[in-house]
Design an enzyme around this catalytic site. Sequence first.
Site, PDB file in Angstrom:
ATOM      1  CE  LYS A 171      -1.565   2.729   2.965  1.00 22.62           C
ATOM      2  NZ  LYS A 171      -1.390   3.971   2.181  1.00 22.62           N
ATOM      3  CD  GLU A 246      14.637   0.536   6.772  1.00 24.36           C
ATOM      4  OE1 GLU A 246      15.205   1.486   7.355  1.00 24.36           O
ATOM      5  OE2 GLU A 246      15.228  -0.492   6.441  1.00 24.36           O
ATOM      6  CB  CYS A 280      14.293   9.110   6.429  1.00 21.78           C
ATOM      7  SG  CYS A 280      14.752   7.965   5.139  1.00 21.78           S
ATOM      8  CD  GLU A 378      11.455  12.453  10.451  1.00 17.48           C
ATOM      9  OE1 GLU A 378      12.073  12.108   9.439  1.00 17.48           O
ATOM     10  OE2 GLU A 378      10.385  11.926  10.795  1.00 17.48           O
TER      11      GLU A 378
HETATM   12  P1  NAD Z   1       3.524   8.280   7.442  1.00 16.82           P
HETATM   13  O1  NAD Z   1       3.967   7.439   8.571  1.00 16.82           O
HETATM   14  O2  NAD Z   1       2.535   9.333   7.702  1.00 16.82           O
HETATM   15  O3  NAD Z   1       2.906   7.381   6.290  1.00 16.82           O
HETATM   16  C1  NAD Z   1       3.614   6.281   5.761  1.00 16.82           C
HETATM   17  C2  NAD Z   1       2.611   5.282   5.234  1.00 16.82           C
HETATM   18  O4  NAD Z   1       1.827   4.824   6.331  1.00 16.82           O
HETATM   19  C3  NAD Z   1       1.629   5.820   4.200  1.00 16.82           C
HETATM   20  O5  NAD Z   1       1.400   4.839   3.211  1.00 16.82           O
HETATM   21  C4  NAD Z   1       0.370   6.045   5.014  1.00 16.82           C
HETATM   22  O6  NAD Z   1      -0.817   5.933   4.249  1.00 16.82           O
HETATM   23  C5  NAD Z   1       0.457   4.902   6.011  1.00 16.82           C
HETATM   24  N1  NAD Z   1      -0.300   5.136   7.237  1.00 16.82           N
HETATM   25  C6  NAD Z   1      -0.560   6.307   7.851  1.00 16.82           C
HETATM   26  N2  NAD Z   1      -1.326   6.099   8.948  1.00 16.82           N
HETATM   27  C7  NAD Z   1      -1.543   4.769   9.019  1.00 16.82           C
HETATM   28  C8  NAD Z   1      -2.258   3.931   9.921  1.00 16.82           C
HETATM   29  N3  NAD Z   1      -2.912   4.438  10.967  1.00 16.82           N
HETATM   30  N4  NAD Z   1      -2.266   2.614   9.692  1.00 16.82           N
HETATM   31  C9  NAD Z   1      -1.610   2.083   8.636  1.00 16.82           C
HETATM   32  N5  NAD Z   1      -0.931   2.819   7.741  1.00 16.82           N
HETATM   33  C10 NAD Z   1      -0.883   4.145   7.931  1.00 16.82           C
HETATM   34  O7  NAD Z   1       4.869   8.850   6.788  1.00 16.82           O
HETATM   35  P2  NAD Z   1       4.995   9.800   5.533  1.00 16.82           P
HETATM   36  O8  NAD Z   1       4.577  11.158   5.978  1.00 16.82           O
HETATM   37  O9  NAD Z   1       4.351   9.203   4.328  1.00 16.82           O
HETATM   38  O10 NAD Z   1       6.571   9.746   5.249  1.00 16.82           O
HETATM   39  C11 NAD Z   1       7.454  10.521   5.955  1.00 16.82           C
HETATM   40  C12 NAD Z   1       8.092   9.724   7.086  1.00 16.82           C
HETATM   41  O11 NAD Z   1       8.700   8.551   6.558  1.00 16.82           O
HETATM   42  C13 NAD Z   1       9.197  10.475   7.774  1.00 16.82           C
HETATM   43  O12 NAD Z   1       9.117  10.265   9.169  1.00 16.82           O
HETATM   44  C14 NAD Z   1      10.466   9.834   7.211  1.00 16.82           C
HETATM   45  O13 NAD Z   1      11.591   9.973   8.030  1.00 16.82           O
HETATM   46  C15 NAD Z   1      10.024   8.429   7.054  1.00 16.82           C
HETATM   47  N6  NAD Z   1      10.865   7.712   6.073  1.00 16.82           N
HETATM   48  C16 NAD Z   1      11.772   6.811   6.534  1.00 16.82           C
HETATM   49  C17 NAD Z   1      12.592   6.128   5.638  1.00 16.82           C
HETATM   50  C18 NAD Z   1      13.604   5.130   6.132  1.00 16.82           C
HETATM   51  O14 NAD Z   1      14.175   4.447   5.310  1.00 16.82           O
HETATM   52  N7  NAD Z   1      13.850   5.027   7.427  1.00 16.82           N
HETATM   53  C19 NAD Z   1      12.467   6.358   4.266  1.00 16.82           C
HETATM   54  C20 NAD Z   1      11.527   7.279   3.837  1.00 16.82           C
HETATM   55  C21 NAD Z   1      10.714   7.945   4.744  1.00 16.82           C
END
Ligand code: NAD
Length: 491
Positions: A171, A246, A280, A378
């Site tokens: 997803k 991650e 990230c 962040e």
């Molecule tokens: P997010 O956690 O808001 O969303 C990530 C995913 O989770 C999306 O697909 C979203 O639809 C889903 N999601 C959100 N709420 C959910 C729930 N309650 N249940 C299940 N799924 C849910 O993150 P974002 O804003 O899309 O991305 C930014 C974040 O991702 C930052 O914190 C960044 O540091 C992190 N990130 C980490 C890495 C890594 O490799 N460590 C890589 C890229 C991004």
Amino acid sequence: MSQFINGIHRESVSGEKSDIIDPSTGSTVATVTLAGSDDVKLAVLAAREAFPAWSRATPGERSGLLTKFATVLEGRAEEIAQLESRQAGKPIRLTREFDVPGTIDNVSFFAGAARNLEGKATGEYSPDHTSSIRREAIGVIGSISPWNYPLQMAAWKILPAIAAGNTIVLKPAEITPLTSILFAEAAKEAGIPDGVINIITGRGSTAGAELMRHPDVDMLSFTGSTAVGRLVMEAAATTAKRLHLELGGKAPFVVFDDADLEAAIHGAVAGSLINTGQDCTAATRAIIHRSLYKDFVDGVAELYSKVRLGPTLDPATDLGPLISMDHRDKVAGMVDRAHGYARVLGGGIPGGELAAGSYYAPTLVADAPADSEIVRDEVFGPVLAAMPFDDDNEAIRLANDTPYGLAASAWTKDIYRALRATSEIRSGCVWVNDHIPIISEMPHGGMKESGFGKDMSTYSMDEYTVVKHVMYDRTGIAAKDWHRTIFTATQ
Ligand code: NAD
């Protein structure tokens, strides 16, 4: 565009839809179907049914299909780069030179890795038995990815999983699903069987939550924020699913007093502005020896002022917009509050022809206190906080003064300092005299609240396989010697 389940594009059962917005213009790129609970069930069923045949395919067969997959992607590279730029607001230079070729290289890498699973030698670890190790696919992987690198994050989740013989339901973030769908479509074109890769295009709180809790999903692999990562851990507990997380990052960028200052300034600008800072691993906390601090701040501020903001599809553009107006307002709010406690250089929302997009100018927040919001949280924008230090102990302490532990860099010409920094900074990656480069052969993943498990490299194959011990009796004796320990009637 619709989701991709069992090898075909499908509208959602509910018929609900959502617009995908180009962050550089505010215009609609596409309308996608929104998955609900019924779609998650269909996708998991497709993955479950595809699992027996795919997991039994030989490594050579899986590798051959992945090799063809790389060729198909090469043929569609420009189409994918343009779509990725439009849905995620990425400058086209970045998608053409980094996201897309990096992804194709990943596919080629996992074509090779599929044939190279390693394990302990089969042998007689007990004199009466032969033991061997099987490394088996886990089953159906439920994966959730973020919006910042939609294509690469999809690839990092899908490739090691399927190379090892698993099937997957991914997803993507609901605001950037388009290239994940193209990726799955290209996999089918290459001959990867239906049901091996399924993409559902729904919201996190509905489709994501449903996928995480589905009893027939064997493992959850998640990339996103630490806050949602905690929810994923809770959901995994319901049926003891394996986990790979991650999460967020707040990378330190440590410049010691013997560093090449010019290289550090260039590295800080590129390392903090990549993907408009929505990375990230981006450099976010510049920890600079006091003797270099003023020149570093002046140098970064000067280069920041030369960065060209512009339309994402213009090859001359250096910096694209943030992902959305909401996110831009969040970044602007954090910088506005920083004016109250630090020295803010640059920043602001550009007007003119960029006003329709969610742009924000590069911002250096100098003299930021170690406990301030801009240093601790962040920002996920083109914002670098800078602070001075006086001795190496303080530099290492400041670098580690964060709940995150994803990436870091140390800038020094002194090998002993580099050795100390690389061993004492607690993060999944430490660069020396650079910041950002990644490569398919090397792992990416965090420590502390940045999560656990590795993407890319053969280490990621460990995440997506389970080790099974098989032990063969070598004696053929009914009353074996060791039975004496349990009962003696037949001895
Ligand atoms: P997010 O956690 O808001 O969303 C990530 C995913 O989770 C999306 O697909 C979203 O639809 C889903 N999601 C959100 N709420 C959910 C729930 N309650 N249940 C299940 N799924 C849910 O993150 P974002 O804003 O899309 O991305 C930014 C974040 O991702 C930052 O914190 C960044 O540091 C992190 N990130 C980490 C890495 C890594 O490799 N460590 C890589 C890229 C991004």
